[in-house]
Motif scaffolding. Sequence first.
Motif, PDB file in Angstrom:
ATOM      1  N   LEU A  71       0.935  -1.571  -0.206  1.00 15.61           N
ATOM      2  CA  LEU A  71      -0.163  -0.132   0.072  1.00 15.61           C
ATOM      3  C   LEU A  71       0.662   1.321   0.023  1.00 15.61           C
ATOM      4  N   TYR A  72       1.893   1.289   0.783  1.00 15.04           N
ATOM      5  CA  TYR A  72       2.731   2.480   0.834  1.00 15.04           C
ATOM      6  C   TYR A  72       3.334   2.618  -0.554  1.00 15.04           C
ATOM      7  N   GLN A  73       4.011   1.578  -1.049  1.00 14.48           N
ATOM      8  CA  GLN A  73       4.578   1.574  -2.496  1.00 14.48           C
ATOM      9  C   GLN A  73       3.649   2.332  -3.526  1.00 14.48           C
ATOM     10  N   THR A  74       2.307   1.718  -3.582  1.00  8.06           N
ATOM     11  CA  THR A  74       1.414   2.436  -4.445  1.00  8.06           C
ATOM     12  C   THR A  74       1.202   4.011  -4.432  1.00  8.06           C
ATOM     13  N   PHE A  75       1.416   4.427  -3.299  1.00  3.02           N
ATOM     14  CA  PHE A  75       1.625   5.830  -2.770  1.00  3.02           C
ATOM     15  C   PHE A  75       2.816   6.452  -3.562  1.00  3.02           C
TER      16      PHE A  75
ATOM     17  N   GLU B 295       4.569   5.370  -6.023  1.00  7.85           N
ATOM     18  CA  GLU B 295       4.547   5.212  -7.280  1.00  7.85           C
ATOM     19  C   GLU B 295       3.458   6.175  -7.930  1.00  7.85           C
ATOM     20  N   GLY B 296       2.775   6.856  -7.049  1.00  3.50           N
ATOM     21  CA  GLY B 296       1.562   7.683  -7.509  1.00  3.50           C
ATOM     22  C   GLY B 296       0.257   6.936  -8.275  1.00  3.50           C
ATOM     23  N   ASP B 297       0.327   5.723  -7.911  1.00  6.44           N
ATOM     24  CA  ASP B 297      -0.661   4.799  -8.471  1.00  6.44           C
ATOM     25  C   ASP B 297      -1.878   4.868  -7.712  1.00  6.44           C
ATOM     26  N   ILE B 298      -2.615   6.038  -7.898  1.00  5.13           N
ATOM     27  CA  ILE B 298      -3.853   6.451  -7.057  1.00  5.13           C
ATOM     28  C   ILE B 298      -5.012   5.310  -7.021  1.00  5.13           C
ATOM     29  N   LYS B 299      -5.297   4.700  -8.172  1.00  3.70           N
ATOM     30  CA  LYS B 299      -6.503   3.813  -8.158  1.00  3.70           C
ATOM     31  C   LYS B 299      -6.101   2.579  -7.493  1.00  3.70           C
ATOM     32  N   SER B 300      -5.001   1.966  -7.850  1.00  7.18           N
ATOM     33  CA  SER B 300      -4.540   0.793  -7.067  1.00  7.18           C
ATOM     34  C   SER B 300      -4.424   1.024  -5.655  1.00  7.18           C
ATOM     35  N   GLY B 301      -3.750   2.278  -5.071  1.00  6.22           N
ATOM     36  CA  GLY B 301      -3.793   2.403  -3.721  1.00  6.22           C
ATOM     37  C   GLY B 301      -5.209   2.560  -3.002  1.00  6.22           C
ATOM     38  N   VAL B 302      -6.264   3.294  -3.771  1.00  7.91           N
ATOM     39  CA  VAL B 302      -7.545   3.345  -3.272  1.00  7.91           C
ATOM     40  C   VAL B 302      -8.105   1.940  -3.255  1.00  7.91           C
ATOM     41  N   ASP B 303      -8.148   1.340  -4.161  1.00  6.31           N
ATOM     42  CA  ASP B 303      -8.571  -0.185  -4.167  1.00  6.31           C
ATOM     43  C   ASP B 303      -7.978  -1.108  -2.974  1.00  6.31           C
ATOM     44  N   LEU B 304      -6.673  -1.063  -2.971  1.00  5.47           N
ATOM     45  CA  LEU B 304      -6.051  -1.601  -1.825  1.00  5.47           C
ATOM     46  C   LEU B 304      -6.312  -1.014  -0.427  1.00  5.47           C
ATOM     47  N   HIS B 305      -6.650   0.213  -0.192  1.00  7.11           N
ATOM     48  CA  HIS B 305      -7.041   0.766   0.903  1.00  7.11           C
ATOM     49  C   HIS B 305      -8.415   0.314   1.374  1.00  7.11           C
ATOM     50  N   PHE B 306      -9.361   0.090   0.553  1.00 11.67           N
ATOM     51  CA  PHE B 306     -10.555  -0.429   1.053  1.00 11.67           C
ATOM     52  C   PHE B 306     -10.589  -1.933   1.245  1.00 11.67           C
ATOM     53  N   LYS B 307      -9.676  -2.597   0.657  1.00 11.02           N
ATOM     54  CA  LYS B 307      -9.796  -3.875   0.988  1.00 11.02           C
ATOM     55  C   LYS B 307      -8.810  -4.109   2.282  1.00 11.02           C
ATOM     56  N   ILE B 308      -7.899  -3.225   2.689  1.00 10.49           N
ATOM     57  CA  ILE B 308      -7.208  -3.423   3.871  1.00 10.49           C
ATOM     58  C   ILE B 308      -8.190  -2.686   5.182  1.00 10.49           C
ATOM     59  N   PHE B 309      -8.855  -1.800   4.683  1.00 10.80           N
ATOM     60  CA  PHE B 309      -9.989  -0.986   5.830  1.00 10.80           C
ATOM     61  C   PHE B 309     -11.030  -2.072   6.249  1.00 10.80           C
ATOM     62  N   ASP B 310     -11.400  -2.648   5.199  1.00  8.46           N
ATOM     63  CA  ASP B 310     -12.516  -3.970   5.581  1.00  8.46           C
ATOM     64  C   ASP B 310     -11.828  -4.866   6.621  1.00  8.46           C
ATOM     65  N   ILE B 311     -10.674  -5.460   6.479  1.00  6.30           N
ATOM     66  CA  ILE B 311     -10.101  -6.535   7.040  1.00  6.30           C
ATOM     67  C   ILE B 311      -9.507  -5.809   8.570  1.00  6.30           C
ATOM     68  N   ASN B 312      -9.181  -4.744   8.520  1.00  7.88           N
ATOM     69  CA  ASN B 312      -8.608  -4.006   9.731  1.00  7.88           C
ATOM     70  C   ASN B 312      -9.968  -3.728  10.725  1.00  7.88           C
TER      71      ASN B 312
END
Length: 297
Positions: free
Chosen positions: A223-227, A229-246
């Motif tokens: 997740l940190y690497q997507t930030f 690299e500026g890959d916002i779409k992948s970062g947001v998608d991964l964020h919500f996946k992580i948010f749910d499990i957290n």
Amino acid sequence: MKNKDKLSGVFAPAVTPFDGDVIRYDWLESNIRKMNNAGVKGYLALGSNGEFMSLSEAEQLKVVEVFVNNKENQTIMVGASRESVIETVRFIDEVAKLDVDYVSVLPPHYFAKNVTDDIMIKYFLEVAEQSSLPVLVYNAPGFASNVNIKADVLRRIAEHPNIVGIKDSSPSGIVSFLNATRNINDFSVLAGSADFFYTALMYGATGGIVSLANYLPKLSVQLYQTFLEGDIKSGVDLHFKIFDINQKVSGKFGVAGVKEAMNITGFNGGEPRSPLQRLTREQAEILNKCFQEKVLI
């Protein structure tokens, strides 16, 4: 190296694994080595997830030694909170004998009704002035009798050269902290939850001290690497996946949930120290099913 460089990335607020009430230092060593290989930037030892309040001081220092002896090039932070200035500084002096980088300090909170802004400022400035290690302020109202550090308080104490950052685990404070300290040189704001780690990075946080890194360190680093690299779409998608499990792990079950998630994902979480209890079989199965549904194991 600047503090911001040392405080950028993913940090694990590491658990202290117990077998019954006995600390399994060998399990802790194994966890650290696995997380080293996953690319975490460092560790917070003796934090909330480390159940520092349930350890004797001798146990606390031995836990810190395990981190020092098993790190590679990781940054080591140590929770050093005590209710008085003199005891906080005394413990920092003990920690400073080991090869650690920073101490993390909560505001005093036992006499919560009497902890005014002025008392809080006095406490942190006196600790910082006497501390032989750089100080990270730790804002965690949920663990500190609802004592919450205000942005104006942080602005005033952050000007001290020995106060170099803050870990914020409050639900809504991090943006105001980033705004309050944005003109203070070499001061770091770190997210204290995976719930807002990615959004905090976008506002200017240098990193995150997130419990997720205990059981999904590679995903946290990804997740940190997507930030970066500026890959916002992948970062947001991964964020919500992580948010749910957290939400399902620490959000619902706290440290017992984090430890069970570690047991599920191949780490040695062990169990909490009494009177806290490990999850029931039914609760553990709920977590296991959640990980399988998210294709995380």
